[in-house]
Scaffold this active site. Structure first.
Site, PDB file in Angstrom:
ATOM      1  N   ASP A 104       0.816  -1.213   0.000  1.00 36.59           N
ATOM      2  CA  ASP A 104       0.000   0.000   0.000  1.00 36.59           C
ATOM      3  C   ASP A 104       0.860   1.278   0.000  1.00 36.59           C
ATOM      4  O   ASP A 104       1.888   1.331   0.661  1.00 36.59           O
ATOM      5  CB  ASP A 104      -0.852  -0.039   1.276  1.00 36.59           C
ATOM      6  CG  ASP A 104      -1.995   0.932   1.244  1.00 36.59           C
ATOM      7  OD1 ASP A 104      -2.079   1.725   0.302  1.00 36.59           O
ATOM      8  OD2 ASP A 104      -2.817   0.881   2.185  1.00 36.59           O
ATOM      9  N   TRP A 135      -4.071  -8.411  -3.690  1.00 33.53           N
ATOM     10  CA  TRP A 135      -5.413  -7.840  -3.912  1.00 33.53           C
ATOM     11  C   TRP A 135      -6.090  -7.723  -2.554  1.00 33.53           C
ATOM     12  O   TRP A 135      -6.547  -8.719  -1.996  1.00 33.53           O
ATOM     13  CB  TRP A 135      -6.202  -8.759  -4.834  1.00 33.53           C
ATOM     14  CG  TRP A 135      -7.569  -8.302  -5.210  1.00 33.53           C
ATOM     15  CD1 TRP A 135      -8.594  -7.980  -4.362  1.00 33.53           C
ATOM     16  CD2 TRP A 135      -8.098  -8.135  -6.528  1.00 33.53           C
ATOM     17  NE1 TRP A 135      -9.714  -7.619  -5.067  1.00 33.53           N
ATOM     18  CE2 TRP A 135      -9.436  -7.718  -6.405  1.00 33.53           C
ATOM     19  CE3 TRP A 135      -7.574  -8.318  -7.807  1.00 33.53           C
ATOM     20  CZ2 TRP A 135     -10.254  -7.471  -7.506  1.00 33.53           C
ATOM     21  CZ3 TRP A 135      -8.395  -8.080  -8.901  1.00 33.53           C
ATOM     22  CH2 TRP A 135      -9.716  -7.659  -8.750  1.00 33.53           C
ATOM     23  N   ASP A 136      -6.183  -6.520  -2.047  1.00 33.41           N
ATOM     24  CA  ASP A 136      -6.647  -6.311  -0.673  1.00 33.41           C
ATOM     25  C   ASP A 136      -8.121  -5.891  -0.630  1.00 33.41           C
ATOM     26  O   ASP A 136      -8.711  -5.511  -1.655  1.00 33.41           O
ATOM     27  CB  ASP A 136      -5.758  -5.231  -0.028  1.00 33.41           C
ATOM     28  CG  ASP A 136      -5.579  -5.423   1.466  1.00 33.41           C
ATOM     29  OD1 ASP A 136      -6.406  -6.111   2.085  1.00 33.41           O
ATOM     30  OD2 ASP A 136      -4.620  -4.844   2.020  1.00 33.41           O
ATOM     31  N   ASP A 168      -3.119 -10.687   9.256  1.00 33.58           N
ATOM     32  CA  ASP A 168      -2.173  -9.615   9.557  1.00 33.58           C
ATOM     33  C   ASP A 168      -1.359  -9.932  10.804  1.00 33.58           C
ATOM     34  O   ASP A 168      -0.408  -9.221  11.130  1.00 33.58           O
ATOM     35  CB  ASP A 168      -2.922  -8.291   9.780  1.00 33.58           C
ATOM     36  CG  ASP A 168      -3.238  -7.617   8.452  1.00 33.58           C
ATOM     37  OD1 ASP A 168      -2.657  -8.019   7.434  1.00 33.58           O
ATOM     38  OD2 ASP A 168      -4.076  -6.689   8.442  1.00 33.58           O
TER      39      ASP A 168
END
Ligand code: DGJ
Length: 728
Positions: free
Chosen positions: A371, A481-482, A552
């Site tokens: 990001d 691909w978030d 995460d």
């Protein structure tokens, strides 16, 4: 193998170790006569399958009614239970017809059996590599009063104990109808003596195993978040009460779908269980105009009479061979370094090139820029939707960065969050109506962002075109691909009011369409799905994205429950797992846990000490050494953290049983200082050599007597590998 006994009107679906039997009764209703360990004959099944009627409260199917005819859907194991005609359990199907009622009654009309399998287009689906892998039964049914038709589809694998189910609903009438419920599967079992296993969680703690006994009434799991979600995975298993990893009866259910789902088990007055699974009927309806049809997602049912471990291994084989597609099904996955935990939003070209140089020295294969590379994105408050490079960060643009990284011999990967839009973005300023919203209501905001309305073609085309222009220009091998929030205020101005119930599902179809276009236009691309960690870890995504970021949470001790839970139905090759710097545990344990996955690093390589550099170079060698046994081998969960708070252990065994890798992690120090570990899955007759000590043992000895690991390190968070190879 599928057989039809036309005299008794019975279908028998056989996998290597299971039989699934469906009967057609006089009134042409379809009943589930048996599902379990393989049986040779079907005689006597019908007599055993119907429960006693609940007096006059069990309504009889009327049109063939005679004194001797007493078929009641209330007491029968219905194959695809319909709403409103005497089956009071949770329905598989409910259609609101043109008259406005939801009475639905499907009767057998015909069938077809063939080698091979249909696809579930426009949905992702399990595929065959050759028609000889499986046979398919299509049963055609009709509601004779409304002319709505259903095709029940069963694909039966010849070498795996797996059956794929789905249903196609068609409107053969002259008037519109609305689907209110169309489940992918319905299974009625003659007992409720099962435990239900599901995978619950939240952000940073996905897919923990939960086990509870079935009870009378309704129980189950669901998602209404627009995605499969962190909170419940679209997986459930019914297991006999004493089932464990190695023994007992197990029925696994997994939905090939990434949106709202429901799994429901209902135990009724006779102590039987009905299972349904499919798109969540809550907030769902689908208008079928005359001549139109609707396809449900596929559900993958796996049966095991050798415990939960065997169920998992069947899912793993099926997903590796028949779900994951394209180049990356067989190509070795790149060992990557990802910039997120190393730099968050704070990077520029020089920093990334420096990461790449260090990564190359360490032996890694790919740099992934996470990001922060686009629009004005310096934190999570802006720019989603503006998929053009931020040149003040990346001077010289993407071209210069990618050229410099690839010149080092590394591949390059990039982060996208294609289904999202920031209110502070050029895209939003140009198209404020493109986010999912209800007119005159301010949408909820999550992580400072809205969700793009993927049910709209104009929106999809814009996002696809933006991605296409980057991917077609630069040498990019991988996309992370978030997807970082859930859907709220779901409606779409493009559809009339009677079609608003379609928007959740159309959103999912829209996402699948973009993934499909991208992977077809760029077949070399490796997609790694991610949703704030593992918030969309499901077979629908795996069809396009061979690996999915598990969580995460990269703390290896906390990762144990995440990875053990995930492994219940998803193979190691799909589990995104990295070594990161920011956690309390030593690098050895971080590596040992991350090896159970795609493996990579999430740290600033410029901050590593000389010792750490040397250690990581060794880890990279181990990744290559153990890649095959982990990615192509079979998993045995030896000690699970759901049952043992002190220690976890797992083992991969190669298909030919010539090598095995055992990992043991000491969760916290136990004062039991004597530890014998029994292995699994080996060949009893083979002799194995333990690499570290040179000791030799037979497979039978290792599995029955076990190895003594008492002298291994056993302080909090210690871990070690035991590698065995067959003596030649
Ligand atoms: C959530 C993901 O799970 C992280 O790995 C990272 O990509 C961030 N999003 C970036 O915003």
């Amino acid at each position: 193998m599928i057989n039809f006994d036309s005299k008794n009107r019975i279908f028998k679906l056989d996998t290597p170790n299971s039989s699934y039997v469906i009967g057609i009764v006089d009134s042409d209703q379809l009943v589930n006569l048996y599902y379990g360990s393989k049986i040779a004959d079907t005689e006597g099944l019908e007599a055993r399958s119907f429960r006693p009627r609940c007096a006059s409260f069990s309504p009889l199917t009327n049109e063939h009614y005679t004194d001797s005819h007493d078929f009641s859907p209330d007491c029968a194991p219905m194959e695809y239970g319909c709403n409103g005609c005497g089956d009071f359990r949770v329905s598989a199907l409910s259609i609101k017809n043109a008259d406005g009622n939801t009475v639905t009654d499907m009767r057998y009309e015909g069938h077809r059996i063939y080698a091979g399998k249909p696809s579930a287009e426009p949905l992702p689906s399990v595929y065959l590599n050759s028609d000889s892998e499986a046979d398919t039964l299509e049963i055609y049914m009709a509601d004779r009063a409304t002319d709505i038709r259903v095709t029940l589809i069963y694909t039966v694998f010849n070498a795996l104990d797996a059956i794929i189910r789905s249903a196609k609903i068609e409107n053969a009438s002259q008037k519109p109808a609305d689907i209110e419920r169309a489940m992918s599967l319905c299974v009625d079992l003659p007992s409720m003596d099962y435990d239900l296993i599901t995978l619950y969680g939240r952000h940073a703690k996905e897919r923990s195993e939960e086990r509870r006994p079935l009870a009378h009434g309704l129980q189950g799991i669901a998602s209404k978040r627009g995605v499969s979600s962190h909170c419940q995975n679209p997986f459930a298993a019914l297991v006999s009460e004493n089932a464990d990893e190695d023994s007992g009866e197990v029925y696994g259910f997994n939905l090939v779908y990434s949106g709202n789902f429901e799994f429901c088990a209902e135990c009724d007055f006779s102590g039987t269980s009905r299972i349904v699974m499919g798109i969540n009927p809550n907030d769902f309806s689908w208008r079928l105009e005359p001549g139109e049809s609707f396809m449900t997602p596929e559900a993958v049912i796996v049966y095991s009479n050798a415990g939960i471990g065997e169920m998992s291994r069947t899912y793993h084989k099926l997903y590796n061979n028949n779900l994951v597609c394209g180049k990356w099904k067989t190509a070795k996955r790149p060992l990557l370094i990802n910039s997120w935990e190393a730099a968050y939003f704070d990077f520029d070209t020089e920093k990334l090139v420096s990461f790449a140089e260090r990564a190359k020295e360490l032996g890694m294969d790919m740099l992934v820029m996470d990001d922060g590379w686009f629009g004005e994105r310096n934190d999570d408050r802006s720019s989603l939707g503006d998929w053009f490079v931020n040149e003040s960060k990346l001077k010289g643009g993407l071209g210069e960065l990618i050229d410099r990284v690839t010149a080092l011999g590394l591949k390059f990967g990039i982060w996208y969050e294609p289904e999202m839009i920031s209110p502070d973005s050029e895209l939003f300023r140009a198209h404020p109506d493109w986010c999912v919203h209800v007119p005159n209501r301010k949408p909820c905001i999550g992580r400072h962002q809205y969700v793009l309305d993927m049910s709209r073609k104009d929106v999809r085309d814009n996002i696809f075109d933006q991605m296409y222009s980057v991917l077609s220009k630069y040498k990019i091998d991988y996309i992370k691909w978030d997807f970082n929030r859930n859907l709220t205020e779901v409606a779409c101005a493009k559809f009339p009011k009677e079609r608003q119930g379609e928007v959740f599902h159309r959103f999912v179809l829209g996402t699948y369409e973009i993934m499909d276009r991208l992977t077809k236009d760029f077949p070399h691309l490796l997609l790694e799905n991610c949703s704030g960690g593992g918030g969309r870890f499901d077979p629908g995504m795996l069809y396009y994205s061979p690996q999915i970021w598990c969580s995460d949470n990269t703390d290896p001790i906390e990762r144990l429950s995440i990875q053990f839970g995930t492994s219940l139905c998803y193979p190691a090759s799909t589990m995104g797992a990295h070594v990161s710097a920011n956690r309390r545990t030593n690098y050895n344990t971080k590596k040992n846990v991350a090896l159970w996955g795609t493996f990579g690093y999430e740290l600033d390589p410029d901050k590593l000490s000389d010792e750490e550099i040397a250690e990581i170079k060794e880890q990279v060698k181990e990744y290559h050494k153990y890649y095959d046994v982990i990615h192509y081998g079979e998993l045995y969960r030896l000690i699970t953290p759901f049952e043992n708070e002190y220690r976890a252990a797992w083992e991969f065994v190669s298909k030919d049983k010539s090598e095995a890798l055992v990992t043991v992690v000491e969760i916290k120090r136990s004062f039991d200082n004597f530890f014998i570990l029994k292995l699994s899955g080996l060949c009893p007759e083979k002799t194995y050599v333990i690499e570290e000590t040179g000791e030799e043992f037979s497979g039978a000895f290792l599995m029955n007597a076990g190895i003594n690991l008492t002298r291994k390190p056993h302080n909090d968070h210690d871990s070690y590998l035991v590698y065995l190879t067959e003596k030649k």
